[in-house]
Design a protein around this motif. Structure first.
Motif, PDB file in Angstrom:
ATOM      1  N   ARG A 121      -7.020  22.345   1.572  1.00  0.00           N
ATOM      2  CA  ARG A 121      -7.447  21.014   1.983  1.00  0.00           C
ATOM      3  C   ARG A 121      -6.490  19.979   1.412  1.00  0.00           C
ATOM      4  NH1 ARG A 121     -13.032  17.692   0.710  1.00  0.00           N
ATOM      5  NH2 ARG A 121     -12.042  17.560  -1.359  1.00  0.00           N
ATOM      6  N   LEU A 122      -5.877  19.230   2.286  1.00  0.00           N
ATOM      7  CA  LEU A 122      -4.996  18.152   1.878  1.00  0.00           C
ATOM      8  C   LEU A 122      -5.787  16.852   1.775  1.00  0.00           C
ATOM      9  CD1 LEU A 122      -1.897  18.876   4.144  1.00  0.00           C
ATOM     10  CD2 LEU A 122      -2.496  19.863   1.921  1.00  0.00           C
ATOM     11  N   SER A 123      -5.374  16.012   0.860  1.00  0.00           N
ATOM     12  CA  SER A 123      -6.006  14.711   0.668  1.00  0.00           C
ATOM     13  C   SER A 123      -4.969  13.620   0.820  1.00  0.00           C
ATOM     14  CB  SER A 123      -6.640  14.616  -0.719  1.00  0.00           C
ATOM     15  OG  SER A 123      -7.631  15.600  -0.902  1.00  0.00           O
ATOM     16  N   CYS A 124      -5.420  12.488   1.307  1.00  0.00           N
ATOM     17  CA  CYS A 124      -4.548  11.323   1.463  1.00  0.00           C
ATOM     18  C   CYS A 124      -5.346  10.101   1.025  1.00  0.00           C
ATOM     19  CB  CYS A 124      -4.098  11.195   2.912  1.00  0.00           C
ATOM     20  SG  CYS A 124      -3.035   9.778   3.260  1.00  0.00           S
ATOM     21  N   GLN A 144       0.496  -2.444  10.265  1.00  0.00           N
ATOM     22  CA  GLN A 144       1.325  -2.011   9.142  1.00  0.00           C
ATOM     23  C   GLN A 144       1.275  -0.490   9.048  1.00  0.00           C
ATOM     24  OE1 GLN A 144      -0.222  -2.901   5.254  1.00  0.00           O
ATOM     25  NE2 GLN A 144       1.764  -2.712   4.253  1.00  0.00           N
ATOM     26  N   THR A 145       2.443   0.092   8.834  1.00  0.00           N
ATOM     27  CA  THR A 145       2.551   1.556   8.752  1.00  0.00           C
ATOM     28  C   THR A 145       3.056   1.946   7.375  1.00  0.00           C
ATOM     29  OG1 THR A 145       2.992   1.752  11.121  1.00  0.00           O
ATOM     30  CG2 THR A 145       3.662   3.589   9.730  1.00  0.00           C
ATOM     31  N   VAL A 146       2.360   2.882   6.761  1.00  0.00           N
ATOM     32  CA  VAL A 146       2.775   3.360   5.442  1.00  0.00           C
ATOM     33  C   VAL A 146       2.704   4.877   5.418  1.00  0.00           C
ATOM     34  CG1 VAL A 146       2.186   1.293   4.128  1.00  0.00           C
ATOM     35  CG2 VAL A 146       0.421   2.985   4.592  1.00  0.00           C
ATOM     36  N   TRP A 147       3.603   5.480   4.651  1.00  0.00           N
ATOM     37  CA  TRP A 147       3.660   6.931   4.546  1.00  0.00           C
ATOM     38  C   TRP A 147       3.281   7.354   3.127  1.00  0.00           C
ATOM     39  CZ3 TRP A 147       4.826  10.567   8.273  1.00  0.00           C
ATOM     40  CH2 TRP A 147       5.347  10.094   9.469  1.00  0.00           C
ATOM     41  N   GLY A 148       2.703   8.522   3.033  1.00  0.00           N
ATOM     42  CA  GLY A 148       2.522   9.158   1.737  1.00  0.00           C
ATOM     43  C   GLY A 148       3.697  10.076   1.463  1.00  0.00           C
ATOM     44  N   GLN A 149       3.837  10.485   0.214  1.00  0.00           N
ATOM     45  CA  GLN A 149       4.870  11.462  -0.090  1.00  0.00           C
ATOM     46  C   GLN A 149       4.438  12.805   0.473  1.00  0.00           C
ATOM     47  OE1 GLN A 149       2.503  10.691  -2.160  1.00  0.00           O
ATOM     48  NE2 GLN A 149       2.034  12.372  -3.528  1.00  0.00           N
ATOM     49  N   TYR A 183       3.851  18.652   4.440  1.00  0.00           N
ATOM     50  CA  TYR A 183       2.869  17.859   5.162  1.00  0.00           C
ATOM     51  C   TYR A 183       2.856  16.427   4.632  1.00  0.00           C
ATOM     52  CZ  TYR A 183       1.019  21.964   7.511  1.00  0.00           C
ATOM     53  OH  TYR A 183       0.878  23.076   8.317  1.00  0.00           O
ATOM     54  N   TYR A 184       2.770  15.493   5.568  1.00  0.00           N
ATOM     55  CA  TYR A 184       2.762  14.070   5.244  1.00  0.00           C
ATOM     56  C   TYR A 184       1.556  13.397   5.893  1.00  0.00           C
ATOM     57  CZ  TYR A 184       7.765  14.814   4.310  1.00  0.00           C
ATOM     58  OH  TYR A 184       8.966  15.270   3.836  1.00  0.00           O
ATOM     59  N   CYS A 185       1.056  12.368   5.246  1.00  0.00           N
ATOM     60  CA  CYS A 185       0.089  11.520   5.920  1.00  0.00           C
ATOM     61  C   CYS A 185       0.724  10.153   6.155  1.00  0.00           C
ATOM     62  CB  CYS A 185      -1.207  11.389   5.133  1.00  0.00           C
ATOM     63  SG  CYS A 185      -1.074  10.683   3.481  1.00  0.00           S
ATOM     64  N   LYS A 186       0.316   9.568   7.248  1.00  0.00           N
ATOM     65  CA  LYS A 186       0.785   8.238   7.612  1.00  0.00           C
ATOM     66  C   LYS A 186      -0.426   7.385   7.951  1.00  0.00           C
ATOM     67  CE  LYS A 186       2.429   7.156  11.745  1.00  0.00           C
ATOM     68  NZ  LYS A 186       3.344   7.075  12.926  1.00  0.00           N
ATOM     69  N   GLY A 187      -0.460   6.204   7.413  1.00  0.00           N
ATOM     70  CA  GLY A 187      -1.536   5.273   7.705  1.00  0.00           C
ATOM     71  C   GLY A 187      -1.039   4.136   8.576  1.00  0.00           C
ATOM     72  N   VAL A 226       0.852  -1.185   0.000  1.00  0.00           N
ATOM     73  CA  VAL A 226       0.000   0.000   0.000  1.00  0.00           C
ATOM     74  C   VAL A 226       0.887   1.234   0.000  1.00  0.00           C
ATOM     75  CG1 VAL A 226      -1.722   1.323   1.270  1.00  0.00           C
ATOM     76  CG2 VAL A 226      -1.848  -1.185   1.219  1.00  0.00           C
ATOM     77  N   GLN A 227       0.582   2.174  -0.878  1.00  0.00           N
ATOM     78  CA  GLN A 227       1.316   3.436  -0.938  1.00  0.00           C
ATOM     79  C   GLN A 227       0.289   4.557  -0.850  1.00  0.00           C
ATOM     80  OE1 GLN A 227       4.730   4.169  -1.187  1.00  0.00           O
ATOM     81  NE2 GLN A 227       4.002   6.241  -0.814  1.00  0.00           N
ATOM     82  N   LEU A 228       0.420   5.385   0.179  1.00  0.00           N
ATOM     83  CA  LEU A 228      -0.521   6.486   0.309  1.00  0.00           C
ATOM     84  C   LEU A 228      -0.184   7.579  -0.692  1.00  0.00           C
ATOM     85  CD1 LEU A 228      -0.875   6.839   4.167  1.00  0.00           C
ATOM     86  CD2 LEU A 228      -1.925   5.198   2.605  1.00  0.00           C
ATOM     87  N   GLN A 229      -1.205   8.314  -1.111  1.00  0.00           N
ATOM     88  CA  GLN A 229      -1.033   9.373  -2.102  1.00  0.00           C
ATOM     89  C   GLN A 229      -1.540  10.672  -1.504  1.00  0.00           C
ATOM     90  OE1 GLN A 229      -3.307   7.662  -5.261  1.00  0.00           O
ATOM     91  NE2 GLN A 229      -1.852   6.015  -5.628  1.00  0.00           N
ATOM     92  N   ALA A 230      -0.610  11.528  -1.098  1.00  0.00           N
ATOM     93  CA  ALA A 230      -0.965  12.812  -0.499  1.00  0.00           C
ATOM     94  C   ALA A 230      -0.939  13.899  -1.552  1.00  0.00           C
ATOM     95  CB  ALA A 230       0.000  13.147   0.629  1.00  0.00           C
ATOM     96  N   SER A 231      -1.871  14.838  -1.436  1.00  0.00           N
ATOM     97  CA  SER A 231      -1.940  15.932  -2.401  1.00  0.00           C
ATOM     98  C   SER A 231      -2.675  17.109  -1.780  1.00  0.00           C
ATOM     99  CB  SER A 231      -2.661  15.468  -3.677  1.00  0.00           C
ATOM    100  OG  SER A 231      -3.988  15.079  -3.368  1.00  0.00           O
ATOM    101  N   GLY A 232      -2.664  18.226  -2.493  1.00  0.00           N
ATOM    102  CA  GLY A 232      -3.455  19.378  -2.073  1.00  0.00           C
ATOM    103  C   GLY A 232      -2.667  20.545  -1.540  1.00  0.00           C
ATOM    104  N   GLY A 233      -1.351  20.421  -1.427  1.00  0.00           N
ATOM    105  CA  GLY A 233      -0.559  21.531  -0.951  1.00  0.00           C
ATOM    106  C   GLY A 233      -0.507  22.653  -1.965  1.00  0.00           C
TER     107      GLY A 233
END
Length: 116
Positions: free
Chosen positions: A18-21, A103-108, A92-96, A1-8
């Protein structure tokens, strides 16, 4: 799983972003989502959390200005940021964190810049 962060982006003081993950796949409902931010030379600090049950928690510096939410239909978590100030400028980063498997995964990261 790879998180997808956006919105900056770039916004003036007092503005909003508003940021999205996005969490691909079918396990979004299991994930607690944590939002972090980091400035050059500093540690990555957690600013908001939304659990898989929808419970939220915020750092004192953003309490009342930032709101974490999640949309299960879109497998996406959000961080609504209002009344931004230059002090909020950071990557800004999101982490799931999977609440079942841990399981821990990070977004870019996504850059947020607030001009005065």
């Amino acid at each position: 799983v790879q998180l997808q962060a956006s919105g900056g982006g770039l916004v003036q003081a007092g503005g909003s972003l508003r940021l999205s993950c996005a969490v691909p796949g079918t396990t979004f409902h299991l994930y607690n989502i944590h939002w972090y931010r980091q400035t050059p030379g500093d540690q990555r600090d957690m600013v908001a959390t939304i659990t898989h049950r929808g419970e939220t928690n915020y750092a004192p510096s953003v309490e009342g200005r930032f709101t974490a939410s999640r949309d299960s239909a879109k497998n996406t978590a959000y961080l609504q940021m209002n009344n931004l100030s230059p002090a909020d400028t950071a990557v800004y980063y999101c982490k799931g964190v999977n609440s079942w498997s841990r399981q821990t995964v990070w977004g870019q990261g996504t850059q947020v810049t607030v001009s005065s």
